[in-house]
Design an enzyme around this catalytic site. Structure first.
Site, PDB file in Angstrom:
ATOM      1  N   GLY A 111       1.532   3.637  -3.186  1.00  0.00           N
ATOM      2  CA  GLY A 111       0.565   4.626  -3.657  1.00  0.00           C
ATOM      3  C   GLY A 111      -0.093   5.440  -2.552  1.00  0.00           C
ATOM      4  O   GLY A 111      -0.875   6.336  -2.822  1.00  0.00           O
ATOM      5  N   HIS A 112       0.197   5.167  -1.284  1.00  0.00           N
ATOM      6  CA  HIS A 112      -0.503   5.822  -0.160  1.00  0.00           C
ATOM      7  C   HIS A 112       0.487   6.213   0.920  1.00  0.00           C
ATOM      8  O   HIS A 112       0.547   5.558   1.956  1.00  0.00           O
ATOM      9  CB  HIS A 112      -1.539   4.862   0.421  1.00  0.00           C
ATOM     10  CG  HIS A 112      -2.564   5.532   1.278  1.00  0.00           C
ATOM     11  ND1 HIS A 112      -2.417   5.704   2.643  1.00  0.00           N
ATOM     12  CD2 HIS A 112      -3.774   6.069   0.966  1.00  0.00           C
ATOM     13  CE1 HIS A 112      -3.503   6.299   3.138  1.00  0.00           C
ATOM     14  NE2 HIS A 112      -4.336   6.524   2.142  1.00  0.00           N
ATOM     15  N   PHE A 113       1.152   7.188   0.841  1.00  0.00           N
ATOM     16  CA  PHE A 113       1.451   8.102  -0.252  1.00  0.00           C
ATOM     17  C   PHE A 113       2.957   8.018  -0.462  1.00  0.00           C
ATOM     18  O   PHE A 113       3.695   8.000   0.530  1.00  0.00           O
ATOM     19  CB  PHE A 113       1.036   9.523   0.122  1.00  0.00           C
ATOM     20  CG  PHE A 113      -0.420   9.663   0.455  1.00  0.00           C
ATOM     21  CD1 PHE A 113      -1.368   9.679  -0.559  1.00  0.00           C
ATOM     22  CD2 PHE A 113      -0.842   9.755   1.766  1.00  0.00           C
ATOM     23  CE1 PHE A 113      -2.721   9.822  -0.250  1.00  0.00           C
ATOM     24  CE2 PHE A 113      -2.188   9.888   2.066  1.00  0.00           C
ATOM     25  CZ  PHE A 113      -3.140   9.918   1.067  1.00  0.00           C
TER      26      PHE A 113
ATOM     27  N   GLN B  25       0.816  -1.224   0.000  1.00  0.00           N
ATOM     28  CA  GLN B  25       0.000   0.000   0.000  1.00  0.00           C
ATOM     29  C   GLN B  25       0.847   1.271   0.000  1.00  0.00           C
ATOM     30  O   GLN B  25       0.385   2.317  -0.435  1.00  0.00           O
ATOM     31  CB  GLN B  25      -0.993   0.027   1.172  1.00  0.00           C
ATOM     32  CG  GLN B  25      -0.384   0.048   2.541  1.00  0.00           C
ATOM     33  CD  GLN B  25      -0.105  -1.329   3.092  1.00  0.00           C
ATOM     34  OE1 GLN B  25      -0.229  -2.319   2.381  1.00  0.00           O
ATOM     35  NE2 GLN B  25       0.263  -1.405   4.347  1.00  0.00           N
TER      36      GLN B  25
ATOM     37  N   VAL C 223       1.603   6.646   4.656  1.00  0.00           N
ATOM     38  CA  VAL C 223       0.623   6.597   5.732  1.00  0.00           C
ATOM     39  C   VAL C 223      -0.145   5.287   5.601  1.00  0.00           C
ATOM     40  O   VAL C 223      -0.660   4.964   4.517  1.00  0.00           O
ATOM     41  CB  VAL C 223      -0.363   7.795   5.650  1.00  0.00           C
ATOM     42  CG1 VAL C 223      -1.449   7.675   6.712  1.00  0.00           C
ATOM     43  CG2 VAL C 223       0.384   9.108   5.798  1.00  0.00           C
TER      44      VAL C 223
END
Length: 151
Positions: free
Chosen positions: A52-54, A49, A59
């Site tokens: 892309g986050h972030f 994750q 986070v």
């Protein structure tokens, strides 16, 4: 039962159907059957994750914190209802009162404190608190249904 139990990753995988990358609990401690437990999730930068986050400020997504609390409750129910190796499935029925209090990121250790408010059958209700270093990161109340295949 008053004696606290623990669950390592091998036992967790015998109870929950989740696998990488969606198994979000590394171990569970302080298990008091039918009552409460504490799940442990070690957040690491190599989790998918974070691409892309972030990318510039990794986070851990709030929905995954809630999912980790739910998986922790699944371990509690699995041990409370003798569901080890029974291929049980767990489904959310509701999530209420969610509040996020701090960011969670790589290097944090999430302690997922779960307390059963109602249970014993197919439908259970829980109160969950996700903590990092003694600080509240997230809180929620959630309801889940446990589906056990007929033998």
């Amino acid at each position: 039962m008053t004696e606290a139990l623990t669950a390592d990753i091998a036992l967790i995988q015998r109870i929950l159907p989740h696998r990488y990358p969606f198994l979000l609990v590394d171990k569970v401690r302080d298990i008091v059957v039918n009552e409460s437990c504490v799940g442990i999730k070690c957040v690491t930068m190599n989790e998918p994750q974070f691409t892309g986050h972030f990318p510039e400020m990794p986070v851990f997504p709030g929905v995954l914190i809630i999912e980790a609390m739910a998986q922790t409750s699944g371990i509690l129910v699995g041990l409370s209802m003798d569901l080890v190796d029974k291929n049980a499935k767990v489904f959310f029925m509701g999530v209420d009162g969610v509040k996020f209090r701090r960011k969670v990121g790589p290097g944090d250790v999430l302690e997922l404190h779960v307390k059963a408010l109602r249970g014993g059958g197919k439908v259970w209700k829980f109160e969950g608190r996700a903590m990092v270093d003694g600080e509240l990161a997230c809180e929620a109340t959630f309801t889940a249904m446990f589906d056990v295949p007929k033998a």
